[in-house]
Scaffold this active site. Structure first.
Site, mmCIF file in Angstrom:
data_model
loop_
_atom_site.group_PDB
_atom_site.id
_atom_site.type_symbol
_atom_site.label_atom_id
_atom_site.label_comp_id
_atom_site.label_asym_id
_atom_site.label_seq_id
_atom_site.Cartn_x
_atom_site.Cartn_y
_atom_site.Cartn_z
ATOM 1 C CE LYS A 177 53.093 -22.697 89.642
ATOM 2 N NZ LYS A 177 51.980 -23.654 89.650
ATOM 3 C CD GLU A 181 51.876 -24.133 86.038
ATOM 4 O OE1 GLU A 181 52.699 -23.201 86.026
ATOM 5 O OE2 GLU A 181 51.264 -24.484 87.077
ATOM 6 N N GLY A 192 48.044 -26.059 92.306
ATOM 7 C CA GLY A 192 47.121 -24.928 92.320
ATOM 8 C C GLY A 192 45.677 -25.303 92.580
ATOM 9 C CB SER A 232 47.993 -27.872 97.030
ATOM 10 O OG SER A 232 47.304 -27.592 95.817
ATOM 11 C CG HIS A 281 56.213 -26.178 86.204
ATOM 12 N ND1 HIS A 281 54.870 -26.175 85.917
ATOM 13 C CD2 HIS A 281 56.323 -26.040 87.543
ATOM 14 C CE1 HIS A 281 54.192 -26.029 87.060
ATOM 15 N NE2 HIS A 281 55.049 -25.940 88.053
ATOM 16 C CG ASN A 308 57.301 -21.933 89.670
ATOM 17 O OD1 ASN A 308 57.467 -20.847 89.110
ATOM 18 N ND2 ASN A 308 56.768 -22.982 89.055
ATOM 19 C CD GLU A 342 55.831 -28.807 90.898
ATOM 20 O OE1 GLU A 342 55.918 -28.063 91.877
ATOM 21 O OE2 GLU A 342 55.599 -28.391 89.748
HETATM 22 P P1 13P Z 1 51.079 -24.705 93.919
HETATM 23 O O1 13P Z 1 51.965 -24.712 95.131
HETATM 24 O O2 13P Z 1 50.435 -23.368 93.676
HETATM 25 O O3 13P Z 1 50.133 -25.851 93.895
HETATM 26 O O4 13P Z 1 52.055 -24.892 92.646
HETATM 27 C C1 13P Z 1 52.970 -25.923 92.660
HETATM 28 C C2 13P Z 1 53.893 -25.726 91.526
HETATM 29 O O5 13P Z 1 53.548 -25.903 90.385
HETATM 30 C C3 13P Z 1 55.251 -25.279 91.830
HETATM 31 O O6 13P Z 1 56.071 -25.393 90.712
#
Ligand code: 13P
Length: 252
Positions: free
Chosen positions: A11, A96, A172, A213, A94, A9, A166
């Protein structure tokens, strides 16, 4: 046997030129990794450019969001049929999007049903926030998101769905969940909810990914767990070597 699944992803990262650059560096090696379903999810702007680079490889393409309606007056949104032109996959719900754009279990469910209608494979994200985790509400929140998000899904379609656990506090942050903790949520909460929805046999066929992560260095710890069928990767999917290492770990 569930085929391992690794999705990147991206983003809101990479211009079209940068997306082309990353795929041209990473694509060939990634495509060589056997026995893993591998998916790239760049921003909408780059889907066409990346689709053109993936032709003839086994790499899949996914969008990061979509609207549930077929078309109409929804400024700035993208319809399932538009995504289907280039993509087989779509990330839905997601955290976010839940946090910054007001997505709820109800809108996630509408999108999942739209994916079903259009034959897109949804990667449905669930996961608790830090506050929910600290309040001991992980199981309650993740169960609710799974049950509500997948409500009304046809059991015949359900085996195509991919669920990504997640935990928001691990995204992140570099503070990855332990593999044991992720395994217990996958087994006792997500797969248990899938059993309640679709029955045992179907639930056992559904891939459950861990996200938060994940790196080339820790990926194998997750994939050694019986109920962790792959990873949804953010930051490390923007680094060619790291993402290829994660795919290789899933392949073993
Ligand atoms: P990270 O791997 O950067 O922690 O992000 C995970 C994520 O949100 C994937 O959709």
């Amino acid at each position: 046997m569930r085929t391992p699944f690794v999705a990147g992803n991206w983003k809101m990262n990479k211009t079209v030129a940068e997306a082309r650059e990353l795929v041209s560096v990473m694509g060939k090696e990634l495509a060589k990794v056997p026995n893993v379903e591998k998916v790239l999810c760049p921003p909408f702007m780059s889907l066409l450019a990346v689709a053109n680079l993936l032709g003839g490889t086994d790499l899949g393409l996914g969008a990061q969001n979509m609207h549930w309606e077929d078309k109409g007056a929804y400024t700035g949104e993208t319809a399932p049929g538009m995504i289907k032109e280039f993509c087989k996959y779509v990330i839905l719900g997601h955290s976010e999007r839940r946090t910054y754009f007001g997505e709820t279990d109800e809108t996630v469910n509408k999108k999942v049903l739209a994916a079903q209608k259009h034959g897109l494979t949804p990667i449905v994200c669930v996961g608790e926030t830090l506050a929910e985790n600290e309040a001991g509400k992980t199981a309650e929140v993740v169960r609710r998101q799974t049950l509500e998000g997948l409500k009304g899904v046809d059991p015949a379609f359900a085996t195509q769905i991919v669920v990504a656990y997640e935990p928001v506090w691990a995204i992140g942050t570099g503070r990855a969940s332990s593999a044991d903790n992720a395994e217990s949520v996958h087994r006792d909460v997500v797969r248990a909810a899938l059993k309640d929805l679709f029955g045992s046999e179907t639930a056992e066929a559904i891939r459950i990914l861990y996200g938060g992560s994940v790196t080339g260095a820790n990926a194998a710890d997750y994939f050694n767990q019986p109920n962790i069928d792959g990873a949804l990767v953010g930051g490390a999917s923007l680094k060619s070597d790291d993402f290829i290492a994660i795919a290789r770990a899933a392949s073993k």
